[in-house]
Design a protein around this motif. Sequence first.
Motif, PDB file in Angstrom:
ATOM      1  N   ARG A 131       0.838  -1.199   0.000  1.00 24.79           N
ATOM      2  CA  ARG A 131       0.000   0.000   0.000  1.00 24.79           C
ATOM      3  C   ARG A 131       0.869   1.244   0.000  1.00 24.79           C
ATOM      4  O   ARG A 131       1.911   1.254   0.650  1.00 24.79           O
ATOM      5  CB  ARG A 131      -0.874   0.046   1.268  1.00 24.79           C
ATOM      6  N   HIS A 183      -3.889  12.094   2.447  1.00 26.63           N
ATOM      7  CA  HIS A 183      -5.350  11.959   2.412  1.00 26.63           C
ATOM      8  C   HIS A 183      -5.854  10.669   1.773  1.00 26.63           C
ATOM      9  O   HIS A 183      -7.064  10.438   1.735  1.00 26.63           O
ATOM     10  CB  HIS A 183      -5.964  13.149   1.665  1.00 26.63           C
ATOM     11  N   HIS A 184      -4.954   9.879   1.246  1.00 25.76           N
ATOM     12  CA  HIS A 184      -5.409   8.704   0.483  1.00 25.76           C
ATOM     13  C   HIS A 184      -4.590   7.458   0.787  1.00 25.76           C
ATOM     14  O   HIS A 184      -3.486   7.539   1.336  1.00 25.76           O
ATOM     15  CB  HIS A 184      -5.329   8.992  -1.026  1.00 25.76           C
ATOM     16  N   GLU A 185      -5.184   6.334   0.344  1.00 26.42           N
ATOM     17  CA  GLU A 185      -4.471   5.072   0.456  1.00 26.42           C
ATOM     18  C   GLU A 185      -4.608   4.356  -0.883  1.00 26.42           C
ATOM     19  O   GLU A 185      -5.715   4.207  -1.409  1.00 26.42           O
ATOM     20  CB  GLU A 185      -5.123   4.243   1.569  1.00 26.42           C
ATOM     21  N   GLU A 218      -7.111   3.503  -5.627  1.00 25.57           N
ATOM     22  CA  GLU A 218      -7.631   4.232  -4.467  1.00 25.57           C
ATOM     23  C   GLU A 218      -9.111   3.853  -4.346  1.00 25.57           C
ATOM     24  O   GLU A 218      -9.943   4.315  -5.116  1.00 25.57           O
ATOM     25  CB  GLU A 218      -7.474   5.744  -4.685  1.00 25.57           C
ATOM     26  N   ALA A 219      -9.410   2.953  -3.402  1.00 24.37           N
ATOM     27  CA  ALA A 219     -10.751   2.342  -3.339  1.00 24.37           C
ATOM     28  C   ALA A 219     -11.850   3.353  -3.017  1.00 24.37           C
ATOM     29  O   ALA A 219     -12.929   3.308  -3.610  1.00 24.37           O
ATOM     30  CB  ALA A 219     -10.751   1.223  -2.316  1.00 24.37           C
ATOM     31  N   LYS A 220     -11.595   4.274  -2.090  1.00 25.66           N
ATOM     32  CA  LYS A 220     -12.659   5.215  -1.683  1.00 25.66           C
ATOM     33  C   LYS A 220     -13.068   6.110  -2.837  1.00 25.66           C
ATOM     34  O   LYS A 220     -14.233   6.444  -3.011  1.00 25.66           O
ATOM     35  CB  LYS A 220     -12.175   6.069  -0.510  1.00 25.66           C
ATOM     36  N   LYS A 221     -12.097   6.512  -3.618  1.00 25.79           N
ATOM     37  CA  LYS A 221     -12.381   7.411  -4.741  1.00 25.79           C
ATOM     38  C   LYS A 221     -12.698   6.643  -6.028  1.00 25.79           C
ATOM     39  O   LYS A 221     -13.203   7.221  -6.999  1.00 25.79           O
ATOM     40  CB  LYS A 221     -11.169   8.323  -4.994  1.00 25.79           C
ATOM     41  N   GLY A 222     -12.306   5.356  -6.073  1.00 31.72           N
ATOM     42  CA  GLY A 222     -12.496   4.578  -7.300  1.00 31.72           C
ATOM     43  C   GLY A 222     -11.514   4.970  -8.397  1.00 31.72           C
ATOM     44  O   GLY A 222     -11.799   4.817  -9.583  1.00 31.72           O
ATOM     45  N   TRP A 223     -10.346   5.443  -8.015  1.00 34.20           N
ATOM     46  CA  TRP A 223      -9.341   5.827  -9.016  1.00 34.20           C
ATOM     47  C   TRP A 223      -8.421   4.638  -9.295  1.00 34.20           C
ATOM     48  O   TRP A 223      -7.883   4.044  -8.366  1.00 34.20           O
ATOM     49  CB  TRP A 223      -8.427   6.931  -8.490  1.00 34.20           C
ATOM     50  N   PRO A 254     -15.867  -1.434  -6.301  1.00 34.32           N
ATOM     51  CA  PRO A 254     -16.739  -0.344  -6.771  1.00 34.32           C
ATOM     52  C   PRO A 254     -17.178  -0.552  -8.223  1.00 34.32           C
ATOM     53  O   PRO A 254     -16.401  -1.043  -9.041  1.00 34.32           O
ATOM     54  CB  PRO A 254     -15.857   0.904  -6.662  1.00 34.32           C
TER      55      PRO A 254
END
Length: 267
Positions: A122, A127-129, A147-152, A188
């Motif tokens: 990781r 601000h991101h992982e 980046e799972a939260k953002k779906g990038w 996602p």
Amino acid sequence: MLKTKQYDEITQIMMGRELGGTVLYWTSAYLVDGLLIDTGCAYTASELITYLEGRKVDQVVNTHHHEDHIGANALIRKEHNPEIYAHPSALPLINKRLPLREYQEMAWGYPEPSTVQAVPERIITTHHEFAVLETPGHSSDHISLFEAKKGWLFSGDLFVSEQYKALRADENIEMIIASLEKILALPPETITLFTSIGRVFPNGKKAIRNFLDYLHGLRQEIARLAATSMTAVEIRDRIFGRESQLAALTGEHFAVLNLVEQLMPEE
Ligand SMILES: [Zn+2]
């Protein structure tokens, strides 16, 4: 030449060698939250350094060892002293001067060798992982960052377009398919795909599904023609009309024939 485009908090940095007023080939790096993903080619290294002046670069990840992704590693290390990471099998390739084909030398040039570290599972930024996914096929050391939260998803050279025709001689289409299926299995439904060729696909899964459907159809058509004893060259000409212009430009390194041969049924 270097130009940038903003996607949310991600800066896309497009770079390419300018010859006679035109850029031969654009390669995109991405800067997000102090993380730089890829560093362009040797010819654009000093332009990238100028652009990064005063900007935060804490970590760098090379998606793979190809010369258009590692070209500014050594200069960035001098200016910003970040950690630079790549797949473990890429380390000995980035650390030495590899031979280039004529077209590669013209478009990208020889990167200054650099010492980079094995990428952790990781990458954590303020601000991101970002999860590091092994996505071989374009090259065996290819990784993507998710980046799972953002779906990038930063997919390097794994995905080019929905109807990709020319394959590099050393690419492995079955591994590319397996890596793309791995991306489709990510939770996602909406993934934004940031590619090194510069295209950004807001619905990345849809684009990948379209590509896999296209390959599936192509494989069936090739099998049908192969059953009539046609050769790979004859099948290429029947389906595509002729070889891609890229083949002539790259000394056959990129060719439609490579794709057809890899999709031919086993004897
Ligand atoms: Zn590549």
